[in-house]
Design a protein around this motif. Structure first.
Motif, mmCIF file in Angstrom:
data_model
loop_
_atom_site.group_PDB
_atom_site.id
_atom_site.type_symbol
_atom_site.label_atom_id
_atom_site.label_comp_id
_atom_site.label_asym_id
_atom_site.label_seq_id
_atom_site.Cartn_x
_atom_site.Cartn_y
_atom_site.Cartn_z
ATOM 1 N N GLU A 46 0.819 -1.195 0.000
ATOM 2 C CA GLU A 46 0.000 0.000 0.000
ATOM 3 C C GLU A 46 0.865 1.263 0.000
ATOM 4 O O GLU A 46 1.992 1.275 0.498
ATOM 5 N N PHE A 47 0.299 2.296 -0.564
ATOM 6 C CA PHE A 47 0.945 3.600 -0.641
ATOM 7 C C PHE A 47 1.031 4.233 0.741
ATOM 8 O O PHE A 47 0.093 4.144 1.543
ATOM 9 N N VAL A 48 2.163 4.883 1.031
ATOM 10 C CA VAL A 48 2.344 5.592 2.286
ATOM 11 C C VAL A 48 2.508 7.098 2.024
ATOM 12 O O VAL A 48 1.767 7.916 2.564
ATOM 13 N N ALA A 49 3.495 7.451 1.215
ATOM 14 C CA ALA A 49 3.790 8.864 0.980
ATOM 15 C C ALA A 49 4.608 8.994 -0.300
ATOM 16 O O ALA A 49 5.272 8.046 -0.722
ATOM 17 N N ALA A 50 4.557 10.185 -0.897
ATOM 18 C CA ALA A 50 5.305 10.431 -2.127
ATOM 19 C C ALA A 50 5.737 11.886 -2.189
ATOM 20 O O ALA A 50 5.141 12.765 -1.550
ATOM 21 N N ILE A 51 6.780 12.129 -2.982
ATOM 22 C CA ILE A 51 7.339 13.471 -3.095
ATOM 23 C C ILE A 51 7.784 13.706 -4.525
ATOM 24 O O ILE A 51 8.324 12.807 -5.184
ATOM 25 N N SER A 52 7.546 14.901 -4.999
ATOM 26 C CA SER A 52 7.908 15.226 -6.370
ATOM 27 C C SER A 52 9.421 15.338 -6.525
ATOM 28 O O SER A 52 10.169 15.340 -5.537
ATOM 29 N N ARG A 53 9.841 15.451 -7.754
ATOM 30 C CA ARG A 53 11.265 15.463 -8.038
ATOM 31 C C ARG A 53 11.992 16.611 -7.334
ATOM 32 O O ARG A 53 13.099 16.438 -6.830
ATOM 33 N N SER A 54 11.369 17.751 -7.256
ATOM 34 C CA SER A 54 11.989 18.910 -6.616
ATOM 35 C C SER A 54 11.790 18.937 -5.112
ATOM 36 O O SER A 54 12.445 19.698 -4.398
ATOM 37 N N GLY A 55 10.824 18.136 -4.651
ATOM 38 C CA GLY A 55 10.473 18.159 -3.235
ATOM 39 C C GLY A 55 9.370 19.146 -2.911
ATOM 40 O O GLY A 55 8.954 19.266 -1.763
ATOM 41 N N ARG A 57 6.220 19.158 -3.816
ATOM 42 C CA ARG A 57 4.880 18.616 -3.636
ATOM 43 C C ARG A 57 4.969 17.253 -2.964
ATOM 44 O O ARG A 57 5.762 16.408 -3.376
ATOM 45 N N THR A 58 4.132 17.068 -1.946
ATOM 46 C CA THR A 58 4.072 15.790 -1.246
ATOM 47 C C THR A 58 2.628 15.329 -1.148
ATOM 48 O O THR A 58 1.693 16.128 -1.255
ATOM 49 N N GLU A 59 2.464 14.035 -0.973
ATOM 50 C CA GLU A 59 1.132 13.463 -0.751
ATOM 51 C C GLU A 59 1.262 12.299 0.208
ATOM 52 O O GLU A 59 2.318 11.659 0.286
ATOM 53 N N TYR A 60 0.160 12.037 0.944
ATOM 54 C CA TYR A 60 0.175 11.033 1.993
ATOM 55 C C TYR A 60 -1.099 10.209 1.982
ATOM 56 O O TYR A 60 -2.182 10.704 1.637
ATOM 57 N N GLU A 61 -0.939 8.967 2.386
ATOM 58 C CA GLU A 61 -2.100 8.131 2.655
ATOM 59 C C GLU A 61 -2.787 8.676 3.901
ATOM 60 O O GLU A 61 -2.125 9.186 4.820
ATOM 61 N N ASP A 62 -4.091 8.577 3.951
ATOM 62 C CA ASP A 62 -4.845 9.250 5.008
ATOM 63 C C ASP A 62 -4.424 8.830 6.419
ATOM 64 O O ASP A 62 -4.365 9.657 7.336
ATOM 65 N N SER A 63 -4.123 7.553 6.618
ATOM 66 C CA SER A 63 -3.849 7.072 7.976
ATOM 67 C C SER A 63 -2.514 7.567 8.528
ATOM 68 O O SER A 63 -2.278 7.460 9.739
ATOM 69 N N LYS A 65 -1.240 10.769 7.637
ATOM 70 C CA LYS A 65 -1.194 12.242 7.613
ATOM 71 C C LYS A 65 -1.058 12.797 9.031
ATOM 72 O O LYS A 65 -1.752 12.372 9.941
ATOM 73 N N GLY A 66 -0.151 13.751 9.179
ATOM 74 C CA GLY A 66 0.086 14.349 10.489
ATOM 75 C C GLY A 66 1.056 13.572 11.347
ATOM 76 O O GLY A 66 1.513 14.079 12.383
ATOM 77 N N ARG A 67 1.380 12.341 10.951
ATOM 78 C CA ARG A 67 2.334 11.525 11.718
ATOM 79 C C ARG A 67 3.626 11.272 10.946
ATOM 80 O O ARG A 67 4.697 11.191 11.541
ATOM 81 N N PHE A 68 3.529 11.115 9.634
ATOM 82 C CA PHE A 68 4.686 10.810 8.784
ATOM 83 C C PHE A 68 5.023 12.028 7.936
ATOM 84 O O PHE A 68 4.135 12.765 7.504
ATOM 85 N N THR A 69 6.315 12.192 7.665
ATOM 86 C CA THR A 69 6.771 13.263 6.790
ATOM 87 C C THR A 69 7.795 12.711 5.802
ATOM 88 O O THR A 69 8.797 12.124 6.215
ATOM 89 N N ILE A 70 7.516 12.893 4.534
ATOM 90 C CA ILE A 70 8.463 12.494 3.499
ATOM 91 C C ILE A 70 9.294 13.707 3.103
ATOM 92 O O ILE A 70 8.780 14.837 3.041
ATOM 93 N N SER A 71 10.558 13.479 2.861
ATOM 94 C CA SER A 71 11.441 14.563 2.435
ATOM 95 C C SER A 71 12.555 13.982 1.583
ATOM 96 O O SER A 71 12.671 12.755 1.449
ATOM 97 N N ARG A 72 13.356 14.863 1.014
ATOM 98 C CA ARG A 72 14.469 14.397 0.201
ATOM 99 C C ARG A 72 15.598 15.413 0.254
ATOM 100 O O ARG A 72 15.358 16.608 0.450
ATOM 101 N N ASP A 73 16.798 14.910 0.078
ATOM 102 C CA ASP A 73 17.983 15.751 -0.029
ATOM 103 C C ASP A 73 18.700 15.294 -1.291
ATOM 104 O O ASP A 73 19.443 14.309 -1.277
#
Length: 124
Positions: A46-55, A57-63, A65-73
């Motif tokens: 199942e999907f958890v979280a995703a982030i665009s190439r630049s970082g 835009r992010t999206e999260y699975e509803d369960s 949201k508010g607990r997980f944070t996706i990021s990239r360097d």
């Protein structure tokens, strides 16, 4: 072609935190939109979280949201998943995935490259 290696999983008590890392090699991470998926025993991935190439835009699975944070360097060729307030139902193998696109997607079949996974176990 990019290779992805996840790390940071482990055993944690409910309410605790973990940070997963996904290190890319072979090609620069900035080429890819990234995502995290998870698969619990006996369940579909199942999907958890995703982030665009630049970082930008992010999206999260509803369960999560508010607990997980996706990021990239992109300079470090690493994507992250910071997980807080973990629950036993978050127990699963977590996979990072990459697709050659500006934007991310929540559908697993849109991703070409996958890591081997890292186990997260949350005890009650």
């Amino acid at each position: 072609q990019v290779q992805l290696v996840e790390s940071g999983g482990g055993l944690v008590q409910a309410g605790g935190s973990l940070r997963l890392s996904c290190v890319a090699s072979g090609r620069t991470l900035s080429t890819y939109a990234m995502a995290w998926f998870r698969q619990a025993p006996g369940k579909e991935r199942e999907f958890v979280a995703a982030i665009s190439r630049s970082g930008g835009r992010t999206e999260y699975e509803d369960s999560v949201k508010g607990r997980f944070t996706i990021s990239r360097d992109n300079a470090k060729n690493t994507a992250y998943l910071q997980m807080k307030s973990l629950k036993p139902e978050d127990t699963a193998v977590y996979y990072c995935a990459a697709r050659v696109d500006v934007y991310s997607d929540y559908r697993s079949y849109e991703y070409t490259y996958w890591g081997q996974g890292t186990q997260v176990t949350v005890s009650s």
